[in-house]
Design a protein around this motif. Structure first.
Motif, PDB file in Angstrom:
ATOM      1  N   VAL A  40       0.866  -1.176   0.000  1.00  0.00           N
ATOM      2  CA  VAL A  40       0.000   0.000   0.000  1.00  0.00           C
ATOM      3  C   VAL A  40       0.898   1.219   0.000  1.00  0.00           C
ATOM      4  CG1 VAL A  40      -1.785   1.271   1.218  1.00  0.00           C
ATOM      5  CG2 VAL A  40      -1.811  -1.216   1.269  1.00  0.00           C
ATOM      6  N   ARG A  42       1.073   5.605  -0.303  1.00  0.00           N
ATOM      7  CA  ARG A  42       0.374   6.887  -0.238  1.00  0.00           C
ATOM      8  C   ARG A  42       0.753   7.667  -1.491  1.00  0.00           C
ATOM      9  NH1 ARG A  42      -2.335   9.840   4.167  1.00  0.00           N
ATOM     10  NH2 ARG A  42      -2.891   7.676   4.408  1.00  0.00           N
ATOM     11  N   ASP A  57      -4.536   6.358  -0.535  1.00  0.00           N
ATOM     12  CA  ASP A  57      -3.805   5.101  -0.421  1.00  0.00           C
ATOM     13  C   ASP A  57      -4.137   4.240  -1.633  1.00  0.00           C
ATOM     14  OD1 ASP A  57      -2.629   5.708   1.986  1.00  0.00           O
ATOM     15  OD2 ASP A  57      -4.236   4.829   3.182  1.00  0.00           O
TER      16      ASP A  57
END
Length: 177
Positions: A40, A42, A57
């Motif tokens: 994941v 940002r 995200d």
């Protein structure tokens, strides 16, 4: 060939290329591969000042294509157009397949292209575990493409009739004095 006709043909070719490009980008495809990892990240939405309102995200799924052994990266985001609201479930399935000791083959259905200069990744629509010799046949894609081809041919015939009747009207109109 008249200039007007050449412009019309060029315009029709441009429209056909635009439609074909969109079909190629948005039509779901599938590949068999081994899921190697998930992550994941940002990401910034734009070049505006960085704060929480302009970041998101993005889940990524890393895989190795079964036939070519080429590494591929997919993003995993919800998409209302495809009625896909299960990105979390797909991430969990991908994580499970990545962490197994046994290499399990997955059928990864996705749409989109990897365009490095635009930082664009194909988006996963679904992941399912399949046998290594599984053959995927995209029946829905074939049906949709045949229906679209039929609609384009029908529309082309109708437009051609309209233009022919308009040119016949112009050429048969009596000259006014």
């Amino acid at each position: 060939m008249t200039t007007f006709r050449k412009i019309g043909v060029a315009f029709a070719v441009l429209i056909a290329l635009f439609v074909a490009g969109n079909i190629y980008y948005f039509m779901p495809r599938a590949t068999k591969g081994l899921i190697t990892g998930t992550e994941v990240k940002r990401m910034d939405r734009s070049e505006t000042p960085k704060n929480d309102a302009h970041t998101r995200d993005v889940r990524f799924i890393y895989a190795t294509e079964l036939e070519t052994k080429k590494a591929i990266v997919f993003r995993n985001e919800d998409n209302g157009w495809y009625l896909k609201f299960n990105a979390g479930d797909i991430a969990a399935e991908a994580s499970k397949l990545a962490n197994n000791d046994v290499d399990e083959v997955a059928l990864i259905k996705y749409y989109g292209l990897r365009i490095a200069i635009l930082d664009s990744y194909p988006n996963v629509l679904s992941i399912e575990e399949v046998a290594e010799d599984y053959v995927y046949v995209p029946w829905v894609n074939m049906i949709v493409l045949v229906l679209m081809l039929g609609a384009c041919i029908w529309g082309g015939v109708k437009v051609r009739k309209i233009f022919r009747s308009a040119t016949d009207t112009i050429t048969t109109r009596p000259a006014s004095s």
